[in-house]
Design an enzyme around this catalytic site. Structure first.
Site, PDB file in Angstrom:
ATOM      1  N   GLY A   1       2.073  -9.782   2.159  1.00  0.00           N
ATOM      2  CA  GLY A   1       0.979  -8.853   1.909  1.00  0.00           C
ATOM      3  C   GLY A   1       0.160  -8.421   3.098  1.00  0.00           C
ATOM      4  O   GLY A   1      -0.606  -7.459   3.008  1.00  0.00           O
TER       5      GLY A   1
ATOM      6  N   GLU B   1       6.063 -15.052   2.672  1.00  0.00           N
ATOM      7  CA  GLU B   1       7.049 -13.983   2.439  1.00  0.00           C
ATOM      8  C   GLU B   1       6.584 -12.670   3.070  1.00  0.00           C
ATOM      9  O   GLU B   1       6.350 -11.686   2.369  1.00  0.00           O
ATOM     10  CB  GLU B   1       7.225 -13.766   0.924  1.00  0.00           C
ATOM     11  CG  GLU B   1       7.633 -14.996   0.146  1.00  0.00           C
ATOM     12  CD  GLU B   1       7.505 -14.816  -1.364  1.00  0.00           C
ATOM     13  OE1 GLU B   1       6.843 -13.845  -1.817  1.00  0.00           O
ATOM     14  OE2 GLU B   1       8.067 -15.623  -2.097  1.00  0.00           O
ATOM     15  N   PRO B   2       6.438 -12.623   4.391  1.00  0.00           N
ATOM     16  CA  PRO B   2       5.971 -11.383   5.008  1.00  0.00           C
ATOM     17  C   PRO B   2       7.078 -10.327   5.017  1.00  0.00           C
ATOM     18  O   PRO B   2       8.251 -10.650   5.228  1.00  0.00           O
ATOM     19  CB  PRO B   2       5.644 -11.813   6.443  1.00  0.00           C
ATOM     20  CG  PRO B   2       6.598 -12.936   6.717  1.00  0.00           C
ATOM     21  CD  PRO B   2       6.752 -13.663   5.401  1.00  0.00           C
TER      22      PRO B   2
ATOM     23  N   ARG C   1       6.958   7.106   1.286  1.00  0.00           N
ATOM     24  CA  ARG C   1       5.614   6.525   1.211  1.00  0.00           C
ATOM     25  C   ARG C   1       4.501   7.571   1.073  1.00  0.00           C
ATOM     26  O   ARG C   1       3.574   7.358   0.296  1.00  0.00           O
ATOM     27  CB  ARG C   1       5.342   5.589   2.404  1.00  0.00           C
ATOM     28  CG  ARG C   1       6.296   4.384   2.432  1.00  0.00           C
ATOM     29  CD  ARG C   1       5.868   3.326   3.443  1.00  0.00           C
ATOM     30  NE  ARG C   1       4.617   2.740   3.071  1.00  0.00           N
ATOM     31  CZ  ARG C   1       3.454   3.055   3.591  1.00  0.00           C
ATOM     32  NH1 ARG C   1       3.377   3.919   4.582  1.00  0.00           N
ATOM     33  NH2 ARG C   1       2.356   2.505   3.142  1.00  0.00           N
TER      34      ARG C   1
ATOM     35  N   TYR D   1       2.509   6.840  -2.199  1.00  0.00           N
ATOM     36  CA  TYR D   1       1.233   6.119  -2.028  1.00  0.00           C
ATOM     37  C   TYR D   1       0.198   6.924  -1.258  1.00  0.00           C
ATOM     38  O   TYR D   1      -0.764   6.338  -0.749  1.00  0.00           O
ATOM     39  CB  TYR D   1       1.466   4.822  -1.230  1.00  0.00           C
ATOM     40  CG  TYR D   1       2.635   3.973  -1.637  1.00  0.00           C
ATOM     41  CD1 TYR D   1       2.726   3.449  -2.930  1.00  0.00           C
ATOM     42  CD2 TYR D   1       3.634   3.655  -0.732  1.00  0.00           C
ATOM     43  CE1 TYR D   1       3.792   2.654  -3.293  1.00  0.00           C
ATOM     44  CE2 TYR D   1       4.711   2.851  -1.086  1.00  0.00           C
ATOM     45  CZ  TYR D   1       4.785   2.351  -2.370  1.00  0.00           C
ATOM     46  OH  TYR D   1       5.841   1.552  -2.714  1.00  0.00           O
TER      47      TYR D   1
ATOM     48  N   CYS E   1      12.217  20.656  -2.261  1.00  0.00           N
ATOM     49  CA  CYS E   1      11.479  21.603  -3.088  1.00  0.00           C
ATOM     50  C   CYS E   1      10.484  20.910  -3.992  1.00  0.00           C
ATOM     51  O   CYS E   1      10.639  20.870  -5.215  1.00  0.00           O
ATOM     52  CB  CYS E   1      12.453  22.467  -3.871  1.00  0.00           C
ATOM     53  SG  CYS E   1      13.350  23.534  -2.743  1.00  0.00           S
ATOM     54  N   GLU E   2       9.492  20.305  -3.383  1.00  0.00           N
ATOM     55  CA  GLU E   2       8.356  19.708  -4.085  1.00  0.00           C
ATOM     56  C   GLU E   2       7.156  19.822  -3.150  1.00  0.00           C
ATOM     57  O   GLU E   2       7.274  19.541  -1.951  1.00  0.00           O
ATOM     58  CB  GLU E   2       8.587  18.207  -4.341  1.00  0.00           C
ATOM     59  CG  GLU E   2       9.736  17.930  -5.252  1.00  0.00           C
ATOM     60  CD  GLU E   2       9.385  16.915  -6.339  1.00  0.00           C
ATOM     61  OE1 GLU E   2       8.174  16.669  -6.580  1.00  0.00           O
ATOM     62  OE2 GLU E   2      10.333  16.400  -6.927  1.00  0.00           O
TER      63      GLU E   2
ATOM     64  N   TYR F   1       9.615  -0.305   4.120  1.00  0.00           N
ATOM     65  CA  TYR F   1       9.520   0.588   2.951  1.00  0.00           C
ATOM     66  C   TYR F   1       9.840   2.033   3.342  1.00  0.00           C
ATOM     67  O   TYR F   1       9.236   2.971   2.844  1.00  0.00           O
ATOM     68  CB  TYR F   1       8.152   0.446   2.265  1.00  0.00           C
ATOM     69  CG  TYR F   1       7.845  -0.996   1.934  1.00  0.00           C
ATOM     70  CD1 TYR F   1       8.522  -1.638   0.898  1.00  0.00           C
ATOM     71  CD2 TYR F   1       6.943  -1.748   2.677  1.00  0.00           C
ATOM     72  CE1 TYR F   1       8.293  -2.975   0.609  1.00  0.00           C
ATOM     73  CE2 TYR F   1       6.710  -3.095   2.405  1.00  0.00           C
ATOM     74  CZ  TYR F   1       7.389  -3.696   1.355  1.00  0.00           C
ATOM     75  OH  TYR F   1       7.164  -5.017   1.079  1.00  0.00           O
TER      76      TYR F   1
END
Ligand SMILES: *Cc1c(COP(=O)(O)O)cnc(C)c1O
Length: 419
Positions: free
Chosen positions: A240, A275-276, A314, A318, A343-344, A372
Site C-alpha cells: 500500500g 506485500e509491496p 490509470r 482512477y 474513441c472515448e 498498474y
C-alpha cells in the site's frame, strides 16, 4: 530516485537512449529500468532492517512481467499472487514456491488445489467458507495448508475509493469483531495450519497514520488470539505504500514506514510479511509514446499520442496523474491537453497542463508507469497489446512482445451457422 534522466538533451533509461528503443521496438512501449527495480527492492528491505524476521512478497499484480519478476526474485523477494495465472508466473520466473503468498477474494477450489500442489508458502483466507474448502482439499491430499486469516480493520486509508480495501463496506477480509470466533472454527480444521492474520487496507497511501491504526488493531487481535490459546507465528501487513506521481508529491519513505512498522510490532514475536507492489515498480517504468498529431482545441491544443487508455488505464480508471516529458526537450513549454487515439473522451492523459513543447513525430514519456500499467493493458479499439522492454546498463531486451491485432483476431471465429 529512478534512472530515467536527460543526457546531452536526450532522455535515457540507464545507458540506453529512449530514441533507440522507439526506433527498434516501436511505440507505444513500456520501458523498465532494472537498476531502479533493484534499488527500490533494496531500499524497501533496508527500511525493515529493525524487524527481526521479515518476508517480502512483491505484489505481482502491480507488474507481473516475467523479466521484472526475475529481477525481484534475484533480490530475494517472494510473490503475493491473486490468481492461478499469477501463481504460474511467479513460479515460472523462479520465485521459490514457499515464498509465494496467495491472496484474493475469489480463489476457486481449483486454484486452491493448484496452490497446494505447488507447495506455496501461505494462503491468505478471505472468509470462512474459503477456509473450510481449503481445509477439505488439503486434508484429502494428506496436507496441512499454511494459512492466515485476512481481517478487515475498518480504517479509512485516505486514498482513491477504487483502491481502498480496508473499510467495513469493502469486499475484502472478515470484520475484525468476527475474527476470534472464526479463527477458532478454522484453526480446529486438521487440513489447516492457521498460523496468523493478514491485512491490506489500500493502495497509494500517502500517510502512515491509517496504516499505523490498522497495525495497532491487528496487534490487539494477535494478543486476543493468543489469550484464546492459538499459536500465532505470522502476521502479513500487506502493501500500500504510495509513490510520488507529481514532482511535489511527498510520500512517506520506506525508512519512515519501516520505523513505524518496527515500533508498532516490537513485541509481537512473529514473522512479519509485507506485500509491496507500487512502491517497488511504479517509478521503475515509463510508457514511451510518439506524438501523432497536434490538433487545435477550444482552450489548448490536443497533443494526440500513440499511447491510449488501453495501454495505460490509470487516468481513466482512477483520474490518475502521470507526468509527461519530452524525450528531446527544446526548453520551450506549451499549454496542452494530451489524449490517445481511442474513441472515448476518457482517453485523455492530461487537460490544461503545461508540458514540454512537442510536435508531431516527437517522442515523450509518461512517468511512473511501472506499476498498474502494462498489466492492465487491453486491446480495446483493436489496438495491439503494448510491448515491454527491460533495460540494464547499456543493454535492453524486449520482455513482452507487441501482440498484433491480427493475432488477437486469429483466436476468434464466425460460427458455422453464419457462414
Ligand atoms: C494490491 C495488493 C497489494 C499491493 O498494493 P500496493 O499498493 O501496490 O503496494 C498487496 N497486497 C494485496 C492483498 C493486494 O491486493
Amino acid at each position: 530516485m529512478d534512472h530515467f534522466t536527460l543526457r546531452d538533451g536526450r532522455m535515457f533509461c540507464e545507458d540506453v537512449p529512449l530514441e533507440r528503443i522507439a526506433e527498434e521496438v516501436g511505440t507505444p512501449v513500456y520501458v523498465y529500468s532494472q537498476a531502479t527495480l533493484e534499488r527500490h527492492a533494496q531500499v524497501f528491505r533496508d527500511g525493515l532492517k529493525d524487524i527481526p524476521s521479515v518476508h517480502i512478497a512483491f505484489a505481482i499484480k502491480a507488474n507481473p512481467n516475467l523479466g521484472v519478476l526475475r529481477v525481484l526474485a534475484d533480490q530475494g523477494y517472494g510473490a503475493d499472487v491473486v490468481s492461478g495465472g499469477e501463481m504460474a508466473r511467479a513460479l515460472a520466473a523462479g520465485v521459490p514456491a514457499d515464498g509465494i503468498l496467495f491472496s484474493g477474494v475469489g480463489k476457486t477450489p481449483a486454484e486452491l488445489k493448484a496452490g497446494l500442489e505447488a507447495g506455496i508458502g501461505q494462503f491468505n483466507l478471505e472468509h470462512e467458507p474459503e477456509g473450510m474448502a481449503l481445509a477439505e482439499i488439503a486434508a484429502a491430499m494428506g496436507k496441512r495448508a499454511p494459512a492466515v486469516l485476512r481481517v478487515n480493520p475498518d480504517v479509512d486509508a485516505h486514498t482513491h475509493a477504487k483502491i481502498s480495501t480496508g473499510r467495513a463496506e469493502n469486499k475484502f477480509g472478515i470484520p475484525i469483531h468476527e475474527a476470534r470466533a472464526m479463527f477458532a472454527r478454522l484453526a480446529a480444521q486438521p487440513g489447516l495450519d492457521l498460523r496468523g492474520v493478514a491485512i491490506h487496507i489500500g493502495s497509494q497511501l500517502g500517510d502512515l497514520a491509517p496504516l499505523e491504526a490498522a497495525y495497532t488493531r491487528i496487534g490487539e487481535l494477535v494478543r486476543e488470539l493468543r489469550a484464546d490459546g492459538h499459536k500465532i507465528t505470522h502476521v502479513d501487513l500487506g502493501g500500500g505504500l504510495g509513490v510520488p506521481y507529481r514532482a511535489d508529491d511527498v510520500m512517506p519513505s520506506p525508512a519512515e514506514f519501516g520505523a513505524m512498522a518496527a515500533r508498532v510490532t516490537r513485541d509481537w514475536d512473529v514473522e512479519l510479511m509485507f506485500e509491496p507492489g507500487r512502491v517497488i515498480a511504479g517509478n521503475a517504468g515509463v510508457l514511451l509514446t510518439k506524438v501523432i498529431w497536434v490538433k487545435p482545441g477550444v482552450q489548448n491544443p490536443y497533443v494526440i499520442v500513440d499511447a491510449a487508455m488501453n495501454d495505460l488505464a490509470r487516468p481513466v480508471l482512477y483520474d490518475a496523474y502521470h507526468d509527461f516529458a519530452a524525450v528531446r526537450p527544446t526548453g520551450e513549454t506549451m499549454m496542452a491537453n494530451i489524449a490517445g487515439p481511442v474513441c472515448e473522451t476518457g482517453d485523455t492523459f492530461a487537460m490544461n497542463r503545461e508540458i514540454d513543447a512537442v510536435e508531431p513525430g516527437d517522442l515523450g514519456i509518461f512517468r511512473t508507469a511501472g506499476a498498474y500499467g502494462a498489466t492492465m493493458a487491453s486491446t480495446y479499439n483493436s489496438r495491439p497489446l503494448v510491448p515491454e522492454v527491460l533495460v540494464s546498463g547499456d543493454r535492453y531486451a524486449v520482455v513482452a512482445d507487441r501482440i498484433a491485432a491480427g493475432t488477437i483476431m486469429a483466436a476468434e471465429r464466425v460460427p458455422e451457422w453464419l457462414k
